[in-house]
Scaffold this motif. Structure first.
Motif, PDB file in Angstrom:
ATOM      1  N   PHE A 140     -33.293-122.421  30.083  1.00 45.62           N
ATOM      2  CA  PHE A 140     -33.372-123.101  28.791  1.00 45.62           C
ATOM      3  C   PHE A 140     -34.265-122.331  27.819  1.00 45.62           C
ATOM      4  CE2 PHE A 140     -35.731-126.244  26.189  1.00 45.62           C
ATOM      5  CZ  PHE A 140     -34.677-126.699  25.414  1.00 45.62           C
ATOM      6  N   ILE A 141     -35.446-121.936  28.265  1.00 49.59           N
ATOM      7  CA  ILE A 141     -36.374-121.220  27.388  1.00 49.59           C
ATOM      8  C   ILE A 141     -35.885-119.803  27.104  1.00 49.59           C
ATOM      9  CG2 ILE A 141     -38.757-120.421  27.104  1.00 49.59           C
ATOM     10  CD1 ILE A 141     -38.395-123.439  26.949  1.00 49.59           C
ATOM     11  N   TYR A 142     -35.313-119.145  28.099  1.00 52.72           N
ATOM     12  CA  TYR A 142     -34.788-117.788  27.893  1.00 52.72           C
ATOM     13  C   TYR A 142     -33.707-117.789  26.818  1.00 52.72           C
ATOM     14  CZ  TYR A 142     -33.112-113.090  28.979  1.00 52.72           C
ATOM     15  OH  TYR A 142     -32.764-111.765  28.896  1.00 52.72           O
ATOM     16  N   LYS A 143     -32.803-118.765  26.901  1.00 48.81           N
ATOM     17  CA  LYS A 143     -31.730-118.859  25.901  1.00 48.81           C
ATOM     18  C   LYS A 143     -32.305-119.152  24.525  1.00 48.81           C
ATOM     19  CE  LYS A 143     -27.151-119.086  25.334  1.00 48.81           C
ATOM     20  NZ  LYS A 143     -27.055-119.237  23.897  1.00 48.81           N
ATOM     21  N   MET A 144     -33.334-119.992  24.459  1.00 46.93           N
ATOM     22  CA  MET A 144     -33.968-120.296  23.180  1.00 46.93           C
ATOM     23  C   MET A 144     -34.568-119.040  22.559  1.00 46.93           C
ATOM     24  SD  MET A 144     -37.404-122.413  22.306  1.00 46.93           S
ATOM     25  CE  MET A 144     -37.058-123.806  23.350  1.00 46.93           C
ATOM     26  N   VAL A 145     -35.312-118.290  23.342  1.00 52.86           N
ATOM     27  CA  VAL A 145     -35.950-117.076  22.830  1.00 52.86           C
ATOM     28  C   VAL A 145     -34.893-116.086  22.350  1.00 52.86           C
ATOM     29  CG1 VAL A 145     -37.397-115.105  23.431  1.00 52.86           C
ATOM     30  CG2 VAL A 145     -37.969-117.378  24.300  1.00 52.86           C
ATOM     31  N   GLU A 146     -33.844-115.928  23.150  1.00 53.37           N
ATOM     32  CA  GLU A 146     -32.785-114.979  22.794  1.00 53.37           C
ATOM     33  C   GLU A 146     -32.047-115.399  21.542  1.00 53.37           C
ATOM     34  OE1 GLU A 146     -29.567-112.477  25.399  1.00 53.37           O
ATOM     35  OE2 GLU A 146     -29.516-114.663  25.581  1.00 53.37           O
ATOM     36  N   PRO A 166     -42.012-114.105  28.794  1.00 53.04           N
ATOM     37  CA  PRO A 166     -43.039-114.646  29.706  1.00 53.04           C
ATOM     38  C   PRO A 166     -44.144-115.408  28.982  1.00 53.04           C
ATOM     39  CG  PRO A 166     -42.462-112.416  30.337  1.00 53.04           C
ATOM     40  CD  PRO A 166     -41.800-112.663  29.013  1.00 53.04           C
ATOM     41  N   TYR A 167     -44.563-114.891  27.838  1.00 50.15           N
ATOM     42  CA  TYR A 167     -45.621-115.556  27.069  1.00 50.15           C
ATOM     43  C   TYR A 167     -45.141-116.897  26.539  1.00 50.15           C
ATOM     44  CZ  TYR A 167     -48.887-116.451  23.233  1.00 50.15           C
ATOM     45  OH  TYR A 167     -49.784-117.028  22.379  1.00 50.15           O
ATOM     46  N   ILE A 168     -43.922-116.931  25.994  1.00 51.57           N
ATOM     47  CA  ILE A 168     -43.388-118.160  25.417  1.00 51.57           C
ATOM     48  C   ILE A 168     -43.105-119.184  26.513  1.00 51.57           C
ATOM     49  CG2 ILE A 168     -41.464-119.135  24.091  1.00 51.57           C
ATOM     50  CD1 ILE A 168     -41.316-116.458  22.608  1.00 51.57           C
ATOM     51  N   MET A 169     -42.599-118.706  27.642  1.00 53.98           N
ATOM     52  CA  MET A 169     -42.344-119.602  28.769  1.00 53.98           C
ATOM     53  C   MET A 169     -43.640-120.232  29.267  1.00 53.98           C
ATOM     54  SD  MET A 169     -40.055-120.798  30.902  1.00 53.98           S
ATOM     55  CE  MET A 169     -39.956-121.510  32.538  1.00 53.98           C
ATOM     56  N   THR A 170     -44.698-119.434  29.333  1.00 59.10           N
ATOM     57  CA  THR A 170     -46.002-119.949  29.761  1.00 59.10           C
ATOM     58  C   THR A 170     -46.521-121.009  28.800  1.00 59.10           C
ATOM     59  OG1 THR A 170     -46.525-117.810  30.771  1.00 59.10           O
ATOM     60  CG2 THR A 170     -48.360-119.305  30.367  1.00 59.10           C
ATOM     61  N   LEU A 171     -46.379-120.756  27.500  1.00 56.56           N
ATOM     62  CA  LEU A 171     -46.791-121.741  26.495  1.00 56.56           C
ATOM     63  C   LEU A 171     -46.057-123.064  26.694  1.00 56.56           C
ATOM     64  CD1 LEU A 171     -47.025-119.948  23.014  1.00 56.56           C
ATOM     65  CD2 LEU A 171     -48.837-121.195  24.190  1.00 56.56           C
ATOM     66  N   PHE A 172     -44.741-122.975  26.828  1.00 54.98           N
ATOM     67  CA  PHE A 172     -43.938-124.189  26.964  1.00 54.98           C
ATOM     68  C   PHE A 172     -44.336-124.983  28.201  1.00 54.98           C
ATOM     69  CE2 PHE A 172     -40.238-126.370  28.789  1.00 54.98           C
ATOM     70  CZ  PHE A 172     -39.915-127.222  27.742  1.00 54.98           C
TER      71      PHE A 172
END
Length: 266
Positions: free
Chosen positions: A92-98, A110-116
């Motif tokens: 879910f987060i990977y698709k959002m970032v992409e 990795p940074y954004i996933m950690t934040l979430f």
């Protein structure tokens, strides 16, 4: 019809408070007391004190580790519950970032996933009775928003150099308006960490304060205490949703800011 039901329920709450509450009981509700920072060692609250904030921040980190590392360590072909949640969250987060930040933004996944995950776990832990909601404190959310702001700004200048300033220059606008718009864009850029942090802390704090108010009514309204209890149930269900939505909003705004840093031109 819904409004009529609301006003009838509100009238019953008020009437029951007058007629059925114990005469000696004072309706003293302090919804903000739950946000007080207290030392766990009994000493004064200072820079090096271990407080309830420290404890629940650490528990949020532990929960993220248990879900994302321990829960998915088996890497089974048929995943269990923990692995399924970890994999779904990852995708879910990977698709959002992409989708939001583009292919260039995936390296920051990795940074954004950690934040979430950290914000999500902190929000959910705060819904446990007698717990402490760390994301209700502006000191916590301001640090998170500040890290995002400085990271995005540094990335913007490192990747684009002086071209990053193109973010503030609206080339499609009439020439006479561009300096005015540049000032507005500059102000809005520096306001980002303020709105980013206050949005999260304010929404979390407001929901918990409402829960505490209804809980106070339930303890003081005697015969009609079931009405605030119904309200608590509804608000609590809403707070579960808000816990996820606020983590999502914080994360997707981070992706939007990252996109501006990677591709600053209007």
């Amino acid at each position: 019809m819904g409004k009529l039901f609301f006003y009838v329920a509100l009238a019953l709450v008020v009437v029951s408070g007058v007629l059925f509450a114990p005469e000696h009981a004072a309706l003293a509700i302090h919804p903000m007391d739950q946000f007080n920072v207290a030392s766990l060692t009994g000493g004064a609250v200072n820079t090096f004190a271990i407080t309830n904030v420290t404890l629940w921040l650490a528990l949020a980190v532990v929960c993220v580790f248990l879900l994302m590392v321990v829960g998915s360590s088996r890497r089974a072909i048929v995943p269990g519950r923990a692995q399924s949640v970890a994999e779904l969250t990852y995708g879910f987060i990977y698709k959002m970032v992409e989708d939001v930040a583009g292919k260039d933004g995936v390296k920051f996944f990795p940074y954004i996933m950690t934040l979430f995950m950290f914000i999500l776990m902190a929000n959910f832990l705060g819904l446990i009775p007698m717990s402490f909601t760390t994301t209700s404190h502006i000191a916590v959310t301001a640090i998170l928003a500040g890290l995002v702001f400085f990271t995005v700004t540094i990335v913007g200048f490192v990747k684009n150099g002086a071209g990053f300033l193109g973010l503030f220059w609206v080339s499609s606008a009439p020439l006479a308006l561009r300096p005015i718009l540049a000032i507005i864009e500059l102000i809005s850029y520096f306001v980002r960490p303020v709105s980013h942090s206050i949005r999260l802390a304010g929404n979390v704090m407001a929901g918990h304060a409402v829960l505490k108010v209804f809980a106070g009514f339930a303890g003081a309204l005697g015969l009609f205490s079931f009405l605030p209890i119904f309200a608590i149930t509804a608000v609590y269900a809403l707070e579960v949703l808000v816990a996820f939505i606020q983590a999502y909003v914080f994360t997707i705004l981070t992706c939007v800011y990252l996109k501006d840093a990677l591709h600053p031109s209007h």
